[in-house]
Write a protein that holds these residues in place. Structure first.
Motif, short mmCIF file in Angstrom:
data_model
loop_
_atom_site.label_atom_id
_atom_site.label_comp_id
_atom_site.label_asym_id
_atom_site.label_seq_id
_atom_site.Cartn_x
_atom_site.Cartn_y
_atom_site.Cartn_z
N CYS A 1 12.25 57.84 75.86
CA CYS A 1 11.45 58.51 74.64
C CYS A 1 11.08 57.24 73.26
O CYS A 1 10.10 57.25 72.52
CB CYS A 1 11.25 59.53 73.92
N CYS B 1 14.39 63.80 74.65
CA CYS B 1 14.49 64.19 75.63
C CYS B 1 14.88 64.59 76.89
O CYS B 1 14.31 65.01 78.10
CB CYS B 1 13.15 62.93 76.25
N CYS C 1 19.92 61.91 75.69
CA CYS C 1 18.71 61.81 74.23
C CYS C 1 18.70 62.99 73.49
O CYS C 1 18.52 64.65 73.92
CB CYS C 1 17.62 60.98 74.71
N SER D 1 17.09 63.20 78.51
CA SER D 1 17.76 61.90 79.62
C SER D 1 18.86 61.33 79.40
O SER D 1 19.10 60.78 78.00
CB SER D 1 16.71 60.73 79.55
N SER E 1 13.40 56.79 71.05
CA SER E 1 14.03 57.46 69.95
C SER E 1 15.84 56.58 69.59
O SER E 1 16.07 56.60 70.37
CB SER E 1 14.21 58.77 69.71
N CYS F 1 17.01 55.38 72.89
CA CYS F 1 16.09 56.18 74.41
C CYS F 1 15.25 55.60 75.51
O CYS F 1 14.53 54.60 74.37
CB CYS F 1 16.14 57.49 74.11
ZN LIG Z 1 14.38 60.21 74.69
#
Ligand SMILES: [Zn+2]
Length: 79
Positions: A49, A67, A64, A69, A51, A46
């Motif tokens: 964030c 978050c 994601c 997005s 991740s 991502c």
């Molecule tokens: Zn994310």
């Protein structure tokens, strides 16, 4: 029977043995890399964030799970 000298026989034996091991090694390495590439194929990091998650869908943008997005699909680690 064909008469072969002992050093030649040893050499042939070693050559066959080593080439067998070498080719096995190449095959295993190739399989390992292919498996590794297959797992990395769906891995997305991502951009918001940072991740790392897996997305096996065929959509151009992956959402994601942390978050929410949208992330563009890109390859990690070449190949
Ligand atoms: Zn994310």
């Amino acid at each position: 029977m064909i008469r072969v000298e002992l050093p030649v026989l040893v050499f042939i034996y070693l050559f066959v043995f080593l080439s067998a091991i070498f080719s096995l090694w190449i095959v295993y390495e190739w399989l390992r890399r292919r498996r590794e590439r297959e797992t990395l194929r769906y891995r997305i990091q991502c951009t918001i964030c940072a991740s790392i998650f897996e997305d096996r869908s065929d959509t151009l943008l992956a959402r994601c799970p942390r978050c929410g997005s949208l992330n563009e699909r890109f390859r990690i680690g070449g190949l």
